[in-house]
Design a protein around this motif. Structure first.
Motif, PDB file in Angstrom:
ATOM      1  N   THR A  88      60.038  86.652  44.038  1.00 21.13           N
ATOM      2  CA  THR A  88      60.129  87.543  42.877  1.00 21.13           C
ATOM      3  C   THR A  88      61.543  88.098  42.855  1.00 21.13           C
ATOM      4  O   THR A  88      62.471  87.464  43.336  1.00 21.13           O
ATOM      5  CB  THR A  88      59.079  88.664  42.968  1.00 21.13           C
ATOM      6  N   GLY A 101      61.417  94.487  35.720  1.00 24.31           N
ATOM      7  CA  GLY A 101      60.742  94.893  36.948  1.00 24.31           C
ATOM      8  C   GLY A 101      61.629  95.648  37.909  1.00 24.31           C
ATOM      9  O   GLY A 101      61.134  96.279  38.849  1.00 24.31           O
ATOM     10  N   SER A 102      62.965  95.597  37.685  1.00 22.62           N
ATOM     11  CA  SER A 102      63.862  96.422  38.494  1.00 22.62           C
ATOM     12  C   SER A 102      63.600  97.893  38.196  1.00 22.62           C
ATOM     13  O   SER A 102      63.051  98.249  37.153  1.00 22.62           O
ATOM     14  CB  SER A 102      65.326  96.090  38.177  1.00 22.62           C
ATOM     15  N   SER A 134      67.029  92.780  36.085  1.00 20.89           N
ATOM     16  CA  SER A 134      65.841  91.966  35.817  1.00 20.89           C
ATOM     17  C   SER A 134      64.695  92.856  35.368  1.00 20.89           C
ATOM     18  O   SER A 134      64.626  94.047  35.702  1.00 20.89           O
ATOM     19  CB  SER A 134      65.402  91.197  37.079  1.00 20.89           C
ATOM     20  N   LEU A 154      58.720  94.638  46.011  1.00 18.95           N
ATOM     21  CA  LEU A 154      58.440  95.400  44.803  1.00 18.95           C
ATOM     22  C   LEU A 154      58.783  96.871  45.012  1.00 18.95           C
ATOM     23  O   LEU A 154      58.373  97.462  46.007  1.00 18.95           O
ATOM     24  CB  LEU A 154      56.954  95.270  44.443  1.00 18.95           C
ATOM     25  N   ARG A 185      56.178  94.190  35.625  1.00 20.08           N
ATOM     26  CA  ARG A 185      56.276  93.120  36.618  1.00 20.08           C
ATOM     27  C   ARG A 185      54.904  92.604  36.999  1.00 20.08           C
ATOM     28  O   ARG A 185      53.956  93.379  37.173  1.00 20.08           O
ATOM     29  CB  ARG A 185      56.985  93.661  37.867  1.00 20.08           C
ATOM     30  N   ASN A 186      54.764  91.300  37.118  1.00 18.41           N
ATOM     31  CA  ASN A 186      53.540  90.705  37.651  1.00 18.41           C
ATOM     32  C   ASN A 186      53.906  89.739  38.779  1.00 18.41           C
ATOM     33  O   ASN A 186      54.822  88.929  38.637  1.00 18.41           O
ATOM     34  CB  ASN A 186      52.732  90.010  36.563  1.00 18.41           C
ATOM     35  N   ILE A 187      53.196  89.873  39.894  1.00 18.30           N
ATOM     36  CA  ILE A 187      53.529  89.151  41.116  1.00 18.30           C
ATOM     37  C   ILE A 187      52.252  88.599  41.744  1.00 18.30           C
ATOM     38  O   ILE A 187      51.239  89.305  41.825  1.00 18.30           O
ATOM     39  CB  ILE A 187      54.214  90.083  42.136  1.00 18.30           C
TER      40      ILE A 187
END
Length: 332
Positions: free
Chosen positions: A286, A201-202, A199, A299, A243-245
């Motif tokens: 996420t 962001g991994s 994915s 994260l 990545r945005n969380i």
């Protein structure tokens, strides 16, 4: 863009020039060359150039850029004036008042940043795709190597999760490489893993040196020119690489921007221009550590002291960048 009205449109609150500078600073860029373009549209006005330099200079200093590491070049990109030289007739007016270096000369003077080649591999994934050629078939991930070295045949862990994969092919600019090091943007073709576990962001890392997986951490942040202060429990959007969380922020201390000394503890609000320590807690689902979603977001993250590229964060709210900072400690 030095054109009358264009610089103001980009630099006023919400403009792209201001936004891009904040994003660049949040990525850790410390040296800056500003090309003031289209000066031919204002008759090569030195006053206009000085006006732009003065406006940008104050904002850049507030944003954390050092004056000694920021330079400016007046140019006309379409005409090629002051990009490489000023030998063309169109440069006559500019040469009356500017005798400094060209844009290329300023770029050549930049000091190359250090690369964390000796540190463990850290490869945040920015894209997942399937190769389309005979030599580069299968699933691949794209990204920039933050630290370490990766080589063909190496086994890596994919975090969050319990999966591992083998590096089958390394590509950069269409060329196949036996290895790649920190600072390189590459495509890594993987084998031995189901693409469902890959994915955006991994993070890829060695099995012997895993990246911590966190849901809460303490960061030192600088707030930008925000109109609405951040209060205890305020909702923000955390950006870390690709990545945005969703997250919440809890102020812990207000700091002096110059010395770093604590000015106030447990503040109720953080307003524009402040430096502060704050606890940031991720919320919502996420990338999960299993196929089942989790109510608490996770994260891959490290402290800034451990890995500068893995320890920078950006906070946004309602489409506006509100703060940028570095990770001081993680809650495990």
């Amino acid at each position: 863009d030095a054109t009358t009205g264009e610089f103001e449109a980009g630099f006023d609150k919400g403009g792209q020039t201001r936004e891009h500078l904040l994003l660049v600073r949040s990525l850790g860029v410390q040296q800056l060359v500003v090309a003031v373009n289209k000066l031919d549209n204002v008759e090569w006005s030195k006053d206009r150039f000085d006006e732009i330099v003065e406006s940008l200079g104050a904002f850049l200093t507030q944003s954390g850029f050092q004056t000694a590491k920021t330079t400016y070049a007046p140019v006309a990109g379409f005409l090629g004036v002051n990009l490489v030289d000023r030998s063309m007739p169109e440069a006559t007016e500019l040469s009356r008042w500017y005798t400094g270096p060209t844009l290329v000369e300023l770029l050549d003077r930049l000091e190359p940043p250090g690369r964390g080649i000796d540190a463990p591999l850290r490869f945040p994934v920015t894209n997942v795709f399937r190769g389309q050629t005979a030599t580069s078939s299968g699933f691949a991930v794209a990204g920039r190597i933050c630290s370490g070295v990766v080589q063909v045949g190496e086994r890596v862990r994919v975090l969050p999760g319990d999966e591992s994969a083998v590096i089958k092919i390394i590509e950069s600019d269409g060329e196949s490489l036996p290895w790649a090091a920190a600072g390189s943007s590459v495509h890594l073709y993987l084998s031995g893993i189901d693409p469902i576990h890959l994915s955006i962001g991994s993070v890829l890392c060695p099995p012997t040196s895993l990246v911590p997986i966190v849901s809460s951490f303490v960061a030192q942040v600088i707030l930008f020119d925000i109109q609405i202060p951040l209060t205890i429990g305020a909702s923000v959007e955390l950006f870390h690489h690709a990545r945005n969380i969703p997250a919440t922020i809890t102020p812990l201390e207000i700091l002096d921007r110059v010395s770093g000394a604590v000015i106030k503890t447990n503040p109720r609000v953080l307003s524009k221009g402040m430096a502060a320590k704050a606890r940031i807690t991720l919320r919502g689902s996420t990338i999960s550590e299993s196929s089942a979603s989790s109510s608490m977001a996770k994260l891959p993250l490290e402290t800034f002291k451990t890995n500068k590229d893995m320890g920078r964060v950006l906070l946004r709210r309602n489409g506006e960048t509100v703060a940028a900072g570095i990770v001081l400690s993680i809650d495990t």
